[in-house]
Design a protein around this motif. Structure first.
Motif, PDB file in Angstrom:
ATOM      1  N   GLY A   1      63.008  33.525  29.779  1.00  0.00           N
ATOM      2  CA  GLY A   1      62.564  32.621  30.850  1.00  0.00           C
ATOM      3  C   GLY A   1      61.626  31.533  30.375  1.00  0.00           C
ATOM      4  N   GLY A   2      60.904  31.788  29.305  1.00  0.00           N
ATOM      5  CA  GLY A   2      59.940  30.812  28.815  1.00  0.00           C
ATOM      6  C   GLY A   2      60.370  30.106  27.542  1.00  0.00           C
ATOM      7  N   THR A   3      61.609  30.339  27.090  1.00  0.00           N
ATOM      8  CA  THR A   3      62.054  29.773  25.813  1.00  0.00           C
ATOM      9  C   THR A   3      61.862  28.248  25.795  1.00  0.00           C
ATOM     10  OG1 THR A   3      63.654  31.555  25.554  1.00  0.00           O
ATOM     11  CG2 THR A   3      63.986  29.615  24.176  1.00  0.00           C
ATOM     12  N   GLY A   4      61.280  27.755  24.726  1.00  0.00           N
ATOM     13  CA  GLY A   4      61.061  26.307  24.579  1.00  0.00           C
ATOM     14  C   GLY A   4      59.838  25.804  25.338  1.00  0.00           C
ATOM     15  N   HIS A   5      59.160  26.708  26.045  1.00  0.00           N
ATOM     16  CA  HIS A   5      58.022  26.309  26.866  1.00  0.00           C
ATOM     17  C   HIS A   5      56.723  26.932  26.346  1.00  0.00           C
ATOM     18  CE1 HIS A   5      61.353  25.650  29.646  1.00  0.00           C
ATOM     19  NE2 HIS A   5      60.561  24.886  30.376  1.00  0.00           N
ATOM     20  N   VAL A   6      55.636  26.295  26.742  1.00  0.00           N
ATOM     21  CA  VAL A   6      54.334  26.945  26.675  1.00  0.00           C
ATOM     22  C   VAL A   6      53.946  27.256  28.112  1.00  0.00           C
ATOM     23  CG1 VAL A   6      51.890  26.511  26.269  1.00  0.00           C
ATOM     24  CG2 VAL A   6      53.562  25.941  24.509  1.00  0.00           C
ATOM     25  N   ILE A   7      53.539  28.504  28.351  1.00  0.00           N
ATOM     26  CA  ILE A   7      53.174  28.899  29.714  1.00  0.00           C
ATOM     27  C   ILE A   7      51.689  28.677  29.938  1.00  0.00           C
ATOM     28  CG2 ILE A   7      52.962  30.828  31.337  1.00  0.00           C
ATOM     29  CD1 ILE A   7      55.330  32.175  29.956  1.00  0.00           C
ATOM     30  N   GLU A   8      51.340  27.939  30.985  1.00  0.00           N
ATOM     31  CA  GLU A   8      49.936  27.922  31.405  1.00  0.00           C
ATOM     32  C   GLU A   8      49.796  28.811  32.632  1.00  0.00           C
ATOM     33  OE1 GLU A   8      48.040  24.104  32.115  1.00  0.00           O
ATOM     34  OE2 GLU A   8      46.291  25.108  33.000  1.00  0.00           O
ATOM     35  N   PHE A   9      48.952  29.822  32.524  1.00  0.00           N
ATOM     36  CA  PHE A   9      48.698  30.717  33.658  1.00  0.00           C
ATOM     37  C   PHE A   9      47.578  30.112  34.501  1.00  0.00           C
ATOM     38  CE2 PHE A   9      50.369  33.492  30.312  1.00  0.00           C
ATOM     39  CZ  PHE A   9      51.393  34.145  30.982  1.00  0.00           C
ATOM     40  N   THR A  10      47.852  29.916  35.790  1.00  0.00           N
ATOM     41  CA  THR A  10      46.854  29.317  36.683  1.00  0.00           C
ATOM     42  C   THR A  10      46.791  30.124  37.976  1.00  0.00           C
ATOM     43  OG1 THR A  10      48.371  27.888  37.884  1.00  0.00           O
ATOM     44  CG2 THR A  10      47.547  27.040  35.804  1.00  0.00           C
ATOM     45  N   GLY A  11      46.018  29.626  38.902  1.00  0.00           N
ATOM     46  CA  GLY A  11      45.908  30.266  40.213  1.00  0.00           C
ATOM     47  C   GLY A  11      44.638  31.079  40.311  1.00  0.00           C
ATOM     48  N   SER A  12      44.302  31.472  41.542  1.00  0.00           N
ATOM     49  CA  SER A  12      43.004  32.115  41.788  1.00  0.00           C
ATOM     50  C   SER A  12      42.879  33.442  41.046  1.00  0.00           C
ATOM     51  CB  SER A  12      42.803  32.320  43.288  1.00  0.00           C
ATOM     52  OG  SER A  12      43.834  33.154  43.790  1.00  0.00           O
ATOM     53  N   VAL A  13      43.988  34.147  40.895  1.00  0.00           N
ATOM     54  CA  VAL A  13      43.921  35.452  40.218  1.00  0.00           C
ATOM     55  C   VAL A  13      43.466  35.263  38.767  1.00  0.00           C
ATOM     56  CG1 VAL A  13      45.253  37.458  39.469  1.00  0.00           C
ATOM     57  CG2 VAL A  13      45.699  36.444  41.712  1.00  0.00           C
ATOM     58  N   VAL A  14      43.997  34.240  38.117  1.00  0.00           N
ATOM     59  CA  VAL A  14      43.654  33.983  36.710  1.00  0.00           C
ATOM     60  C   VAL A  14      42.222  33.450  36.610  1.00  0.00           C
ATOM     61  CG1 VAL A  14      44.315  32.742  34.623  1.00  0.00           C
ATOM     62  CG2 VAL A  14      46.076  33.520  36.228  1.00  0.00           C
ATOM     63  N   ARG A  15      41.850  32.602  37.540  1.00  0.00           N
ATOM     64  CA  ARG A  15      40.486  32.048  37.514  1.00  0.00           C
ATOM     65  C   ARG A  15      39.435  33.142  37.650  1.00  0.00           C
ATOM     66  NH1 ARG A  15      42.720  27.907  40.426  1.00  0.00           N
ATOM     67  NH2 ARG A  15      42.010  28.727  42.423  1.00  0.00           N
ATOM     68  N   ASN A  16      39.776  34.181  38.400  1.00  0.00           N
ATOM     69  CA  ASN A  16      38.808  35.276  38.601  1.00  0.00           C
ATOM     70  C   ASN A  16      38.928  36.392  37.564  1.00  0.00           C
ATOM     71  OD1 ASN A  16      37.676  34.121  40.907  1.00  0.00           O
ATOM     72  ND2 ASN A  16      39.384  34.844  42.145  1.00  0.00           N
ATOM     73  N   MET A  17      39.883  36.257  36.667  1.00  0.00           N
ATOM     74  CA  MET A  17      40.164  37.337  35.717  1.00  0.00           C
ATOM     75  C   MET A  17      39.204  37.279  34.530  1.00  0.00           C
ATOM     76  SD  MET A  17      43.954  37.986  34.146  1.00  0.00           S
ATOM     77  CE  MET A  17      44.838  38.554  35.586  1.00  0.00           C
ATOM     78  N   ASP A  18      38.814  38.437  33.994  1.00  0.00           N
ATOM     79  CA  ASP A  18      37.951  38.424  32.804  1.00  0.00           C
ATOM     80  C   ASP A  18      38.779  38.065  31.556  1.00  0.00           C
ATOM     81  OD1 ASP A  18      39.363  40.714  32.119  1.00  0.00           O
ATOM     82  OD2 ASP A  18      37.715  42.096  32.533  1.00  0.00           O
ATOM     83  N   MET A  19      38.092  37.853  30.440  1.00  0.00           N
ATOM     84  CA  MET A  19      38.793  37.401  29.230  1.00  0.00           C
ATOM     85  C   MET A  19      39.797  38.439  28.733  1.00  0.00           C
ATOM     86  SD  MET A  19      38.023  34.351  28.747  1.00  0.00           S
ATOM     87  CE  MET A  19      38.957  34.157  27.252  1.00  0.00           C
ATOM     88  N   ALA A  20      39.442  39.724  28.875  1.00  0.00           N
ATOM     89  CA  ALA A  20      40.358  40.769  28.408  1.00  0.00           C
ATOM     90  C   ALA A  20      41.688  40.667  29.163  1.00  0.00           C
ATOM     91  CB  ALA A  20      39.734  42.141  28.605  1.00  0.00           C
ATOM     92  N   GLY A  21      41.614  40.482  30.466  1.00  0.00           N
ATOM     93  CA  GLY A  21      42.825  40.351  31.285  1.00  0.00           C
ATOM     94  C   GLY A  21      43.617  39.114  30.907  1.00  0.00           C
ATOM     95  N   ARG A  22      42.913  38.014  30.697  1.00  0.00           N
ATOM     96  CA  ARG A  22      43.599  36.775  30.308  1.00  0.00           C
ATOM     97  C   ARG A  22      44.300  36.947  28.959  1.00  0.00           C
ATOM     98  NH1 ARG A  22      39.044  32.122  31.814  1.00  0.00           N
ATOM     99  NH2 ARG A  22      38.893  32.635  34.023  1.00  0.00           N
ATOM    100  N   MET A  23      43.666  37.702  28.068  1.00  0.00           N
ATOM    101  CA  MET A  23      44.296  37.936  26.755  1.00  0.00           C
ATOM    102  C   MET A  23      45.557  38.784  26.914  1.00  0.00           C
ATOM    103  SD  MET A  23      41.211  38.292  24.005  1.00  0.00           S
ATOM    104  CE  MET A  23      39.604  37.745  24.520  1.00  0.00           C
ATOM    105  N   THR A  24      45.511  39.747  27.821  1.00  0.00           N
ATOM    106  CA  THR A  24      46.710  40.556  28.073  1.00  0.00           C
ATOM    107  C   THR A  24      47.849  39.675  28.597  1.00  0.00           C
ATOM    108  OG1 THR A  24      45.335  42.475  28.571  1.00  0.00           O
ATOM    109  CG2 THR A  24      47.604  42.554  29.345  1.00  0.00           C
ATOM    110  N   LEU A  25      47.531  38.777  29.506  1.00  0.00           N
ATOM    111  CA  LEU A  25      48.551  37.860  30.039  1.00  0.00           C
ATOM    112  C   LEU A  25      49.172  37.034  28.913  1.00  0.00           C
ATOM    113  CD1 LEU A  25      47.083  36.118  33.247  1.00  0.00           C
ATOM    114  CD2 LEU A  25      48.633  38.074  33.131  1.00  0.00           C
TER     115      LEU A  25
END
Lengths: 211, 467
Positions: free
Chosen positions: B196-220
């Motif tokens: 689904g993401g081939t050829g793309h760079v994914i930027e994760f956004t939205g309130s869930v990501v903004r409130n997420m700690d660094m460990a969670g963001r690294m998992t994403l």
């Protein structure tokens, strides 16, 4: 790197999508410190039984496909890890060209750097080529990189796209580093500008790691 | 100036030269090196009498092969030892900064980079490992490369690259209790597929990501690669800066302030163009688990194993049938209640202190089922130390979990930590491919909480019933 211009060879069909790099070369065979010698481990789980004997049902163990230099396969070939051992293993077993409807990005790049040509063609055309694979021991598919054409056993041709820079490097058998080192002056300038704009940019000093 | 995405800005600021075919010479700020994908690159340098252009932009660490017990003993497995010794020789010969095996700082390369402040926002970061995407959580363009490219970066501090397309994944809603970043990323991969993401760079956004700690963001970001993306990204913000402050190789004092001022400019501009946008609401998300041999084969823990007979495409149908056979599952079978043999808590996906805390909460005062082998492998020596300071090791050991030294361990089973053929494991790692955790091993990808719960129950289970 071995040059690639015209390849006329037996093609083997691998009729699966999402063939991942663990399937191409399982992680336990990555412990080599050389590039060569991985061919015998390629597709290990499918190719051998639990006693290490060849599994006769696996296509790359059968005649004439065990001599194949071209693979025809389905979507997202080479997904998973960045291990260059995947193209090394393919190359070591004699594969020089993989044709599929799509490839995973890292595998696609790694292939070119090892003299393997990945060709992207629609699924319907891959299926035609699969039929060509079945024409018997004497059938050959020809890849003409210069003309960007595949010549089927019946003489029909299929055009394919390839990045012009990648094509030239393959035709010349030249490595990327030599190509990039033509831009050393530009790299120097980039670094000087960065020193000016981001004087805070840190470096990694060994003594801080091992005080 | 045209509105740009975070990716666009990272890309533009590292282009050294645009070549006529659309490829650019891209400057690389950080090069992380480990023992598996580097020996042939060093060999290449040696053969062409080249040196590293910038050893001080490079950091080497041993992680894939290392045993997680008896570190003071010689490494038993001959080839592992050779590969590790090759790296030890190479870093000496080429003056590369190196974290020795017995250092506290040793660990999984993608845990060590952020932990040491080596990986910072705004950087380009590469490593001969696909899970380099992890570092994107800091707002850096970070991606995995092959060994030829490792050699290329060593020799030139650049790579030949083409720009990727922009894919925005917007995550909204309020997660229910027991839902972690791992469940979210598994759901994302289930939705868009492994290509689904081939050829793309994914930027994760939205309130869930903004409130997420660094460990969670690294998992994403770690698992962005499992969706086929070249990299994952999260815009750097206060949470990022707070995380970086005071780390050993991060800028200090005035330098830090200047750096933060720059990092603040990186976020995507209002109105910037994304080639594709995917929106996901996680209000009703349940703990997720994989049933097959691709990370996209994901269902909620309350779900049933899908029936391949319903798939129209023949090759796809056969593939899924093969997976069921390999995994020893039946169509329509509830995934909950399937008996397991082992659990693994660790890997660059889920081995940070936050992951261990959640797992320890579930383990506390309970016992691992008699037939289950439960392995906890911290992401770095420092995480291990921190966990021990918090008493997490005691909780795990009293419950019957094995408490190990840091490394990649049973994520890919290159070291002695591996499953026996046919064994089934609930694992916090990132890949459930055939044979990934040992020949004929069966892997179910889950969150750390879910893995701990499975260990206690002895079967795949819903962690929410234990909270």
């Amino acid at each position: 790197m071995e040059k690639f211009d015209i390849l006329s060879a037996i093609a083997a069909p691998l009729l699966e999508a999402n063939i991942d790099t663990d399937k191409i070369i399982p992680a336990r065979f990555l412990k080599t410190i050389q590039r060569s010698g991985l061919g015998k481990f390629a597709f290990y789980a499918q190719r051998y039984d639990e006693n290490g004997n060849e599994n006769k049902d696996f296509i790359l163990n059968r005649e004439p496909y065990r001599h194949a230099q071209i693979l025809i396969t389905y979507e997202n070939f080479g997904c998973g890890s960045s291990r260059e051992h995947a193209p090394w293993a393919l190359l070591d077993m004699g594969i020089r060209c993989v044709i599929a409807p799509s490839f995973a990005d890292i595998f696609f790049n790694n292939s070119f750097k090892n003299g393997i040509l990945p060709i992207v063609l629609p699924r319907a055309i891959c299926d035609q080529l699969v039929e060509d694979c079945k024409l018997g021991a004497n059938a050959r598919i020809t890849i003409d990189l210069k003309k960007q054409q595949i010549i089927r056993p019946n003489g029909e041709t299929i055009d394919f796209d390839v990045d012009p820079l990648r094509k030239q490097l393959l035709l010349d058998g030249m490595d990327d580093i030599a190509q990039t080192l033509q831009y050393v002056k530009e790299i120097d300038q980039f670094e000087e500008k960065r020193k000016e704009n981001q004087p805070w940019f840190p470096s990694i000093q060994s003594k801080e790691l091992n005080p | 100036m045209k509105a740009r995405t975070l990716f666009d800005k990272l890309w533009d600021s590292h282009v050294v030269e645009k070549l006529p075919n659309g490829t650019s010479v891209l400057y690389i700020d950080r090069h992380l090196v480990h023992e598996v994908t580097s020996p042939q690159a060093f060999e290449g340098l040696r053969m062409s009498h080249r040196r590293l252009r910038h050893p001080e932009a490079t950091l080497a660490v041993i992680d894939h092969n290392v045993p997680t017990t008896d570190r003071d003993q010689p490494i038993a497995e001959e080839q592992s030892r050779q590969q590790i010794e090759a790296l030890q020789r190479n870093v000496k010969e080429f003056d590369v900064p190196f974290i020795p095996l017995l250092s506290d700082k040793q660990g999984i390369v993608h845990v060590v980079g952020p932990e040491q402040g080596v990986s910072l926002p705004g950087m380009t970061i590469v490593c001969g490992d696909s899970h380099t995407s992890t570092h994107g959580a800091l707002g850096a363009l970070a991606f995995g490369i092959g060994t030829s490219e490792v050699e290329h970066v060593m020799a030139t501090q650049t790579l030949l690259q083409k720009p990727a397309k922009n894919l925005k994944i917007e995550i909204e809603g309020t997660p229910k209790v027991g839902i972690t970043a791992k469940d979210i990323i598994l759901a994302v991969i289930g939705k868009i597929g492994t290509a689904g993401g081939t050829g793309h760079v994914i930027e994760f956004t939205g309130s869930v990501v903004r409130n997420m700690d660094m460990a969670g963001r690294m998992t994403l970001c770690n698992m962005a690669i499992e969706a086929g993306a070249r990299a994952g990204l999260v815009a750097p913000d206060e949470i990022t800066f707070e995380y970086i402050k005071g780390r050993p190789f991060a800028p200090k004092a005035k330098d830090f302030e200047q750096a933060v001022a720059y990092w603040r400019t990186l976020a995507t501009d209002e109105g910037a163009h994304y080639d594709r946008v995917v929106q996901i609401n996680i209000n009703d998300l349940e703990p997720m688990i994989t049933w097959g041999n691709s990370p996209e084969d994901v269902i909620p823990i309350t779900g049933k194993v899908p029936d391949p007979a319903e798939i129209a495409d023949e090759s796809q149908r056969k593939r899924k049938q093969r997976m069921l056979e390999y995994m020893g599952l039946k169509p329509g079978q509830p995934i909950k209640g399937v008996k397991i043999d082992a659990i693994f808590i660790g890997s660059c996906t889920n081995s940070r202190i936050e992951d261990l805390r959640i797992a320890a909460q579930i383990a506390k005062g309970r016992k691992v089922a008699d037939h289950v082998w439960a392995l906890v492998v911290p992401g770095s020596g420092l995480i291990k130390k921190q966990a021990e300071a918090e008493g997490l090791d005691k909780i795990f050991k009293e419950a019957g979990f094995e408490w190990r030294e840091a490394g990649c361990s049973m994520c890919l089973a290159m070291n002695p930590d591996r499953l026996q053929p046919g064994q089934r494991c609930a694992s916090t790692s990132n890949r459930n491919f055939e044979g990934r955790q040992g020949p004929d091993s069966r892997t179910h990808l889950v969150s750390p909480a879910m893995a701990a719960a499975a260990a206690i129950k002895g079967e795949l289970t819903d962690v929410r019933e234990m909270m």
